[in-house]
Design an enzyme around this catalytic site. Structure first.
Site, PDB file in Angstrom:
ATOM      1  N   THR A  43       0.813  -1.218   0.000  1.00 28.11           N
ATOM      2  CA  THR A  43       0.000   0.000   0.000  1.00 28.11           C
ATOM      3  C   THR A  43       0.838   1.257   0.000  1.00 28.11           C
ATOM      4  O   THR A  43       0.452   2.276  -0.576  1.00 28.11           O
ATOM      5  CB  THR A  43      -0.924  -0.004   1.234  1.00 28.11           C
ATOM      6  N   TYR A  57      -8.089   0.863  -3.273  1.00 25.20           N
ATOM      7  CA  TYR A  57      -6.970   1.367  -4.086  1.00 25.20           C
ATOM      8  C   TYR A  57      -6.252   0.152  -4.651  1.00 25.20           C
ATOM      9  O   TYR A  57      -6.541  -0.994  -4.288  1.00 25.20           O
ATOM     10  CB  TYR A  57      -5.997   2.190  -3.216  1.00 25.20           C
ATOM     11  N   SER A  90       1.756  -7.736  -0.564  1.00 27.27           N
ATOM     12  CA  SER A  90       2.562  -8.661   0.251  1.00 27.27           C
ATOM     13  C   SER A  90       1.856  -9.968   0.585  1.00 27.27           C
ATOM     14  O   SER A  90       2.508 -10.936   0.970  1.00 27.27           O
ATOM     15  CB  SER A  90       2.994  -7.973   1.551  1.00 27.27           C
ATOM     16  N   THR A 123       1.618  -4.352   4.170  1.00 30.29           N
ATOM     17  CA  THR A 123       1.473  -4.586   5.614  1.00 30.29           C
ATOM     18  C   THR A 123       0.933  -5.980   5.928  1.00 30.29           C
ATOM     19  O   THR A 123       1.076  -6.456   7.043  1.00 30.29           O
ATOM     20  CB  THR A 123       0.522  -3.548   6.229  1.00 30.29           C
ATOM     21  N   ASP A 124       0.305  -6.646   4.948  1.00 32.41           N
ATOM     22  CA  ASP A 124      -0.324  -7.935   5.254  1.00 32.41           C
ATOM     23  C   ASP A 124       0.671  -8.966   5.790  1.00 32.41           C
ATOM     24  O   ASP A 124       0.369  -9.675   6.740  1.00 32.41           O
ATOM     25  CB  ASP A 124      -1.024  -8.511   4.018  1.00 32.41           C
ATOM     26  N   LYS A 196       0.369  -7.197  12.633  1.00 30.41           N
ATOM     27  CA  LYS A 196      -0.746  -6.367  12.175  1.00 30.41           C
ATOM     28  C   LYS A 196      -1.982  -6.877  12.913  1.00 30.41           C
ATOM     29  O   LYS A 196      -2.460  -7.972  12.668  1.00 30.41           O
ATOM     30  CB  LYS A 196      -0.917  -6.495  10.669  1.00 30.41           C
ATOM     31  N   GLU A 314      -2.091 -27.643  28.356  1.00 31.52           N
ATOM     32  CA  GLU A 314      -3.278 -28.186  27.675  1.00 31.52           C
ATOM     33  C   GLU A 314      -3.043 -29.595  27.141  1.00 31.52           C
ATOM     34  O   GLU A 314      -3.963 -30.386  27.000  1.00 31.52           O
ATOM     35  CB  GLU A 314      -3.649 -27.265  26.493  1.00 31.52           C
TER      36      GLU A 314
HETATM   37  N1  DGL Z   1      -2.465  -5.917  -0.268  1.00 31.27           N
HETATM   38  C1  DGL Z   1      -1.956  -5.506   1.011  1.00 31.27           C
HETATM   39  C2  DGL Z   1      -0.441  -5.721   1.089  1.00 31.27           C
HETATM   40  O1  DGL Z   1       0.231  -5.481   0.090  1.00 31.27           O
HETATM   41  C3  DGL Z   1      -2.230  -4.074   1.260  1.00 31.27           C
HETATM   42  C4  DGL Z   1      -2.005  -3.734   2.659  1.00 31.27           C
HETATM   43  C5  DGL Z   1      -0.894  -2.756   2.828  1.00 31.27           C
HETATM   44  O2  DGL Z   1       0.194  -2.841   2.189  1.00 31.27           O
HETATM   45  O3  DGL Z   1      -1.082  -1.911   3.705  1.00 31.27           O
HETATM   46  O4  DGL Z   1       0.030  -6.121   2.138  1.00 31.27           O
END
Ligand code: DGL
Length: 357
Positions: A43, A57, A90, A123-124, A196, A314
């Site tokens: 992103t 986007y 990602s 971020t993923d 995240k 457990e």
């Molecule tokens: N498709 C997600 C990624 O590339 C978008 C999320 C992001 O980068 O914030 O991880």
């Protein structure tokens, strides 16, 4: 002294002075931190149709040169150069991407003209890449992974400041030796601890044990340091790893069928993302015992975000010869297991590694 000799003397003096200033100037220019930004997409390189599109986007569109050009203030911090390693969202990362990126980072870290490295990333799976790098890149130079929750085209986009912060941290000598770092939302997190935890807000990245510090107006404020092994203290080295072991995650929930685990029977290890404290449904215990008997490692983690899985609580892990992932979330446990299995297949060694990293 004749006028001609005097003039010659003065021009020689001026020449020498200019040469001195130039060389001092060059050495001053080289005294600026040298930062390399390795861009992978996400992103932070995204673009939306309008400024109102903060969540709708296309990721991985803007090239690294444009990201750098968009922050003229970077010139006051460091000499910055960019390299577009990938241009992907990602969630599409694979083990091959991790290995390529890790080797690239390691090669750069060995260069004397590189002070620090920044990696722009979606971020993923940013948390997985940051953990992988902290386990395998043997350098104490700052390596900072950064992303954004909104594309640069959106109102209150967070990528510009996140990237400015990342370059400042990568250029800061106090960031050395702290393992791979993640700068998001003015915080500096350990690549090991951060995840995240919110999917659409700018304060998306959190560590259950807290950030290491904050970065405000380019200045880093540290409040704690990592205690787990990383980078130069790690027994793993990206330059000796050419393939990661097959490790997959089976998600535990009410009614989960044996197939969810049997599907990974050809793996080296299965991460059980268990309910609660890594609990295993009574109908699944014999399935995991059977897979263990075939040589797979069973690693109990938890689908619950915070806390840590207790060994022999457990489940009788000693009796079943299973491993617990400690405080690592399933996606992090997969990374550590995949790296650890490049060096050992011994379950006691694996458990040591999960305690230490
Ligand atoms: N498709 C997600 C990624 O590339 C978008 C999320 C992001 O980068 O914030 O991880």
């Amino acid at each position: 002294m004749s006028a001609i000799r005097l003039a010659a003397h003065r021009s020689l003096h001026a020449l020498l002075l200019t040469a001195l200033l130039l060389s001092a100037g060059q050495s001053w220019a080289q005294s600026k931190p040298q930062i390399v930004i390795l861009a992978t997409g996400g992103t932070i390189a995204g673009a939306g149709a309008t400024a109102a599109n903060s969540a709708t986007y296309q990721a991985a569109k803007v090239p690294v040169e444009k990201l750098i050009a968009g922050i003229p203030e970077l010139k006051d911090v460091a000499d910055v150069r960019g390299d577009q390693v990938f241009q992907i969202a990602s969630e599409s990362f694979t083990n091959a991407h991790l290995l390529t990126l890790g080797k690239r980072v390691s090669a750069l870290a060995r260069q004397a003209d590189v002070t620090g490295i920044v990696i722009t990333h979606g971020t993923d799976t940013l948390e997985e890449t940051a953990f992988f790098l902290t386990l395998t890149v043997k350098t104490d130079k700052p390596i900072v992974v950064v992303g954004s929750m909104r594309p640069g085209t959106a109102m209150s986009a967070d990528g510009m400041l996140n990237l400015y912060n990342a370059v400042n941290v990568a250029a800061n000598p106090t960031a050395r030796g702290k393992g791979v770092l993640v700068t998001m939302n003015d915080e500096i997190h350990s690549g090991r601890d951060v995840s995240k935890t919110i999917n659409i807000k700018t304060n998306a990245f959190n560590s259950q044990w807290g950030p290491l510090g904050m970065i405000v107006e380019g200045k880093a404020y540290w409040f704690r340091a990592p205690v787990k092994r990383h980078t130069t203290q790690s027994e793993f080295d990206i330059d000796s790893i050419d393939k990661l072991a097959d490790v997959d995650i089976a998600y535990g929930y009410g009614n989960v069928p044996p197939l969810a685990y049997e599907a990974f029977a050809s793996d080296r290890a299965i991460i059980h993302a268990g309910t609660g404290n890594g609990s295993v449904a009574d109908r699944i215990v014999p399935v995991l015992q059977g897979l263990r008997a075939k040589g797979l490692h069973i690693i109990r983690s938890s689908r619950v975000g915070d806390g840590f899985v207790l060994r022999n609580s457990e489940q009788p892990d000693d009796k079943y010869d299973w491993v617990v992932a400690h405080d690592l979330r399933p996606q992090k446990a997969r990374i550590l297991a995949a790296v650890a299995l490049t060096k050992t297949s011994d379950s006691k060694e694996l458990q040591r590694i999960f305690w230490e990293y």
